[in-house]
Design an enzyme around this catalytic site. Structure first.
Site, short mmCIF file in Angstrom:
data_model
loop_
_atom_site.label_atom_id
_atom_site.label_comp_id
_atom_site.label_asym_id
_atom_site.label_seq_id
_atom_site.Cartn_x
_atom_site.Cartn_y
_atom_site.Cartn_z
N GLY A 10 13.49 1.92 -13.31
CA GLY A 10 12.98 1.18 -12.15
C GLY A 10 12.39 2.17 -11.17
N ASN A 34 15.81 3.00 -21.07
CA ASN A 34 15.53 1.74 -20.36
C ASN A 34 15.51 0.60 -21.38
OD1 ASN A 34 14.74 0.63 -17.66
ND2 ASN A 34 13.00 -0.13 -18.83
N GLU A 167 9.47 -14.81 0.57
CA GLU A 167 8.27 -14.35 -0.16
C GLU A 167 7.96 -15.28 -1.34
OE1 GLU A 167 8.69 -10.10 -1.02
OE2 GLU A 167 7.58 -9.74 0.83
N ASP A 298 19.55 0.67 -6.29
CA ASP A 298 20.40 -0.47 -5.91
C ASP A 298 21.86 -0.35 -6.36
OD1 ASP A 298 18.15 -1.61 -4.75
OD2 ASP A 298 18.58 -3.61 -5.54
N LYS A 377 1.50 -4.56 3.47
CA LYS A 377 2.38 -4.74 2.31
C LYS A 377 1.68 -4.24 1.04
CE LYS A 377 5.64 -6.89 -0.14
NZ LYS A 377 7.01 -7.20 -0.09
P1 FAD Z 1 15.37 -1.77 -10.53
O1 FAD Z 1 14.02 -1.89 -9.94
O2 FAD Z 1 16.19 -3.02 -10.71
O3 FAD Z 1 15.28 -1.00 -11.92
C1 FAD Z 1 16.39 -0.88 -12.77
C2 FAD Z 1 15.90 -0.61 -14.19
O4 FAD Z 1 17.05 -0.42 -15.04
C3 FAD Z 1 15.13 -1.77 -14.79
O5 FAD Z 1 13.98 -1.28 -15.44
C4 FAD Z 1 16.09 -2.40 -15.80
O6 FAD Z 1 15.43 -2.98 -16.91
C5 FAD Z 1 16.90 -1.18 -16.23
N1 FAD Z 1 18.25 -1.51 -16.72
C6 FAD Z 1 19.19 -2.23 -16.08
N2 FAD Z 1 20.32 -2.29 -16.81
C7 FAD Z 1 20.09 -1.60 -17.94
C8 FAD Z 1 20.88 -1.27 -19.08
N3 FAD Z 1 22.15 -1.68 -19.20
N4 FAD Z 1 20.32 -0.52 -20.04
C9 FAD Z 1 19.05 -0.08 -19.95
N5 FAD Z 1 18.25 -0.34 -18.89
C10 FAD Z 1 18.76 -1.10 -17.89
N6 FAD Z 1 12.11 -3.66 -1.67
C11 FAD Z 1 11.25 -3.07 -0.80
O7 FAD Z 1 11.47 -1.90 -0.38
N7 FAD Z 1 10.11 -3.68 -0.37
C12 FAD Z 1 9.78 -4.93 -0.81
O8 FAD Z 1 8.74 -5.45 -0.42
C13 FAD Z 1 10.65 -5.58 -1.73
N8 FAD Z 1 10.33 -6.79 -2.23
C14 FAD Z 1 11.14 -7.38 -3.15
C15 FAD Z 1 10.74 -8.61 -3.67
C16 FAD Z 1 11.55 -9.24 -4.60
C17 FAD Z 1 11.10 -10.58 -5.16
C18 FAD Z 1 12.77 -8.64 -5.03
C19 FAD Z 1 13.63 -9.32 -6.07
C20 FAD Z 1 13.16 -7.42 -4.53
C21 FAD Z 1 12.36 -6.78 -3.57
N9 FAD Z 1 12.70 -5.53 -3.02
C22 FAD Z 1 11.85 -4.91 -2.13
C23 FAD Z 1 13.93 -4.84 -3.45
C24 FAD Z 1 13.60 -3.84 -4.59
O9 FAD Z 1 12.89 -4.51 -5.61
C25 FAD Z 1 14.85 -3.19 -5.17
O10 FAD Z 1 15.60 -2.62 -4.12
C26 FAD Z 1 14.45 -2.12 -6.18
O11 FAD Z 1 13.84 -2.73 -7.30
C27 FAD Z 1 15.62 -1.25 -6.64
O12 FAD Z 1 15.12 -0.27 -7.47
P2 FAD Z 1 16.03 0.36 -8.65
O13 FAD Z 1 15.22 1.42 -9.29
O14 FAD Z 1 17.36 0.72 -8.09
O15 FAD Z 1 16.31 -0.82 -9.64
P1 NAD Z 2 19.42 -11.14 1.16
O1 NAD Z 2 20.87 -10.86 1.04
O2 NAD Z 2 18.61 -10.32 2.07
O3 NAD Z 2 19.21 -12.67 1.58
C1 NAD Z 2 19.94 -13.71 0.96
C2 NAD Z 2 19.93 -14.94 1.86
O4 NAD Z 2 20.68 -15.96 1.20
C3 NAD Z 2 20.60 -14.69 3.21
O5 NAD Z 2 19.75 -15.14 4.25
C4 NAD Z 2 21.89 -15.50 3.14
O6 NAD Z 2 22.27 -16.04 4.38
C5 NAD Z 2 21.52 -16.60 2.15
N1 NAD Z 2 22.69 -17.15 1.46
C6 NAD Z 2 23.74 -16.46 0.89
N2 NAD Z 2 24.63 -17.32 0.37
C7 NAD Z 2 24.15 -18.57 0.62
C8 NAD Z 2 24.62 -19.87 0.32
N3 NAD Z 2 25.78 -20.10 -0.33
N4 NAD Z 2 23.88 -20.93 0.71
C9 NAD Z 2 22.69 -20.75 1.35
N5 NAD Z 2 22.20 -19.54 1.66
C10 NAD Z 2 22.91 -18.46 1.30
O7 NAD Z 2 18.87 -11.10 -0.35
P2 NAD Z 2 17.37 -11.01 -0.89
O8 NAD Z 2 16.45 -11.78 -0.04
O9 NAD Z 2 17.47 -11.35 -2.34
O10 NAD Z 2 17.02 -9.46 -0.76
C11 NAD Z 2 17.75 -8.48 -1.55
C12 NAD Z 2 17.39 -7.08 -1.09
O11 NAD Z 2 16.02 -6.82 -1.40
C13 NAD Z 2 17.54 -6.90 0.40
O12 NAD Z 2 18.02 -5.61 0.69
C14 NAD Z 2 16.13 -7.05 0.93
O13 NAD Z 2 15.92 -6.27 2.11
C15 NAD Z 2 15.30 -6.50 -0.23
N6 NAD Z 2 14.00 -7.19 -0.23
C16 NAD Z 2 13.04 -6.68 0.60
C17 NAD Z 2 11.82 -7.31 0.68
C18 NAD Z 2 10.77 -6.75 1.59
O14 NAD Z 2 10.96 -5.67 2.13
N7 NAD Z 2 9.64 -7.41 1.75
C19 NAD Z 2 11.56 -8.46 -0.09
C20 NAD Z 2 12.57 -8.97 -0.92
C21 NAD Z 2 13.79 -8.31 -0.97
#
Ligand code: FAD
Ligand code: NAD
Length: 404
Positions: A10, A34, A167, A298, A377
């Site tokens: 990731g 991975n 989002e 994470d 963004k």
């Molecule tokens: P990941 O991106 O989850 O990567 C983990 C990798 O490990 C993956 O490739 C997975 O396939 C692999 N893996 C997992 N388990 C195993 C296993 N057992 N064996 C082999 N491989 C495995 N953060 C921001 O800063 N800005 C944003 O705008 C933002 N937007 C987001 C929007 C969405 C919809 C979501 C869901 C998250 C967003 N986040 C954002 C949060 C961000 O995506 C995560 O914090 C980030 O992906 C963490 O990176 P990572 O490398 O720790 O893990």
């Molecule tokens: P989050 O924890 O930020 O938000 C989850 C939301 O679900 C909260 O508002 C919470 O009150 C609500 N919730 C929890 N339990 C509930 C319940 N039982 N019923 C109704 N609502 C409930 O989680 P996320 O949005 O998945 O984000 C995960 C991580 O990824 C965060 O650290 C976030 O900052 C990051 N992220 C960042 C971006 C960005 O920077 N643009 C975008 C997506 C995610």
């Protein structure tokens, strides 16, 4: 020759590999594991779930960034890390991997908080396969509507109105006209609802900015039920409670679960001292019990100087941890010592997109709204693509649709 095993490609894991390849040409062999042959930009998953970006647009082959003279890539599932014997077991390989340094970047999973019926009846959105499953399901429901004429098939419920939920709602709004065409209805008949427990969404933003974001989503026709804690999910039905009122429920053909994430459960299963899949790491991002294991992205919890609550887990901090980890491993291989300076983090800001052309957030001390936030963004995402994937991935997968 030092053997570095990196688990997970990731943001955290893959950038560590890319940097190590650049910084050390000798005295190192890297094994990257991975489960998929590709890296995906998890920050764009909501767009693939809605169908506004294809899976191939948000991912690229890991082999594109691997230097085979330094790194061996293994596509497999990590099943066990033995921190005493310094080995890693994979599902599809008999032979154990041995390491001098291990970097754990195994990412996040969906958090259900033990709420009944979530696993069975709601779609998580934490990887490409799950995002595609959501998209396929929405399309199937739109097709069903042509025969059922049941408004439930046109209703999508997002459980949790954090950044991910907001989002996703924006991306679904962008996709609404295409869903409507499939169902044979007008776009405003496609109903999108967010059910959120808190009454104050996005508490990290000023009230003014958070209200702007909420209004942005509402003005696009998304229904927001705030102060409504979800208590149960049944097939096509979400039950929730508003304050002290009686439990209520709402039906929808598609229920998507975005109430938050935890770190990979493998962390607890392998005996690390983890809470919700996250280990509170040392100043050098290593496991407090095992100095040869780096825990980043994470699966890590990093405490800010005020020591109150760990930083939120984001791609931004995962990339910063990769920078530090690569520096620290290089220092240890070259000098036998850790970097003198501990890991520190300064967030560049947080921006949430609402569809392709709107957004809100703050960056470099300034609050951003509307089109400008959307541009910011895309620039942030392009920078990350460039730093890990290089110019090839930037040019083929980058977001250059900045003018609208
Ligand atoms: P990941 O991106 O989850 O990567 C983990 C990798 O490990 C993956 O490739 C997975 O396939 C692999 N893996 C997992 N388990 C195993 C296993 N057992 N064996 C082999 N491989 C495995 N953060 C921001 O800063 N800005 C944003 O705008 C933002 N937007 C987001 C929007 C969405 C919809 C979501 C869901 C998250 C967003 N986040 C954002 C949060 C961000 O995506 C995560 O914090 C980030 O992906 C963490 O990176 P990572 O490398 O720790 O893990
Ligand atoms: P989050 O924890 O930020 O938000 C989850 C939301 O679900 C909260 O508002 C919470 O009150 C609500 N919730 C929890 N339990 C509930 C319940 N039982 N019923 C109704 N609502 C409930 O989680 P996320 O949005 O998945 O984000 C995960 C991580 O990824 C965060 O650290 C976030 O900052 C990051 N992220 C960042 C971006 C960005 O920077 N643009 C975008 C997506 C995610």
């Amino acid at each position: 020759m030092k053997e570095v095993v990196v688990l997970g490609a990731g943001y955290a894991g893959l950038k560590t590999v890319v940097l190590l390849q650049k910084k050390l040409k000798n005295n190192i062999h890297i094994t990257l594991v991975n489960r998929n042959s590709y890296h995906y930009e998890a920050t764009d998953l909501h767009e693939t779930a809605a169908g506004t970006q294809s899976a191939s647009r948000i991912s690229y082959p890991i082999s594109d960034v691997i230097n085979p003279q330094i790194t061996t890539f293994i596509q497999d599932e990590v099943v066990k890390i033995d921190s005493e014997k310094k080995t890693v077991k994979l599902a599809g390989h008999e032979e154990l991997l041995h390491y001098d340094y291990c970097v754990l970047g195994l990412g996040f999973v969906s958090e259900t908080f033990g709420i009944p019926g979530v696993k069975e009846n709601a779609f998580p959105m934490t990887n490409v396969k799950e995002a595609l499953a959501i998209y396929d399901h929405i399309i199937a429901k739109m097709k069903d509507y042509r025969t059922t004429h049941n408004p439930k098939d046109l209703h999508i419920i997002i459980c949790g109105g954090g950044f991910t939920g907001i989002e996703l709602a924006g991306a679904l709004v962008d996709a609404r006209p295409s869903y409507a065409k499939i169902a044979g209805v007008s776009p405003d008949e496609i109903k999108i609802t967010i059910i959120e427990a808190s009454t104050r969404l996005m508490p990290m933003f000023s009230e003014d900015l958070a209200d702007y974001g909420v209004d942005l989503v509402k003005n696009l026709g998304v229904q927001l039920l705030d102060g409504s804690r979800i208590s149960k999910i049944e097939p096509e039905k979400v039950s929730y409670r508003h304050a002290d009122e009686e439990e209520q429920s709402m039906t929808a053909g598609t229920i998507i679960w975005t109430t938050g994430v935890s770190g990979n459960p493998l962390m607890e299963e392998c005996g690390f001292n983890a809470k919700r899949g996250r280990v509170l790491v040392t100043d050098h991002l290593t496991d407090p019990q095992h100095d040869d294991i780096y825990i980043i992205g994470d699966v890590a919890a990093v405490m800010p100087p005020d020591g109150k609550r760990p930083y939120p887990t984001t791609a931004q901090i995962a990339l910063a941890m990769a920078d530090y980890t690569a520096e620290d491993i290089v220092s240890r291989i070259k000098t036998g010592k850790h970097e003198e300076k501990p890991f520190t983090y300064k967030s560049l800001g947080t921006v949430a997109s609402v569809g392709n052309t709107h957004g809100f957030g703050e960056a470099m001390g300034h609050e951003l709204r509307g089109y400008l936030a959307s541009v910011m963004k895309k620039i942030i995402a392009d920078r990350s693509l460039m730093e890990t994937g290089g110019i090839k991935e930037l040019l083929s997968k980058g977001r250059f649709d900045l003018y609208h």
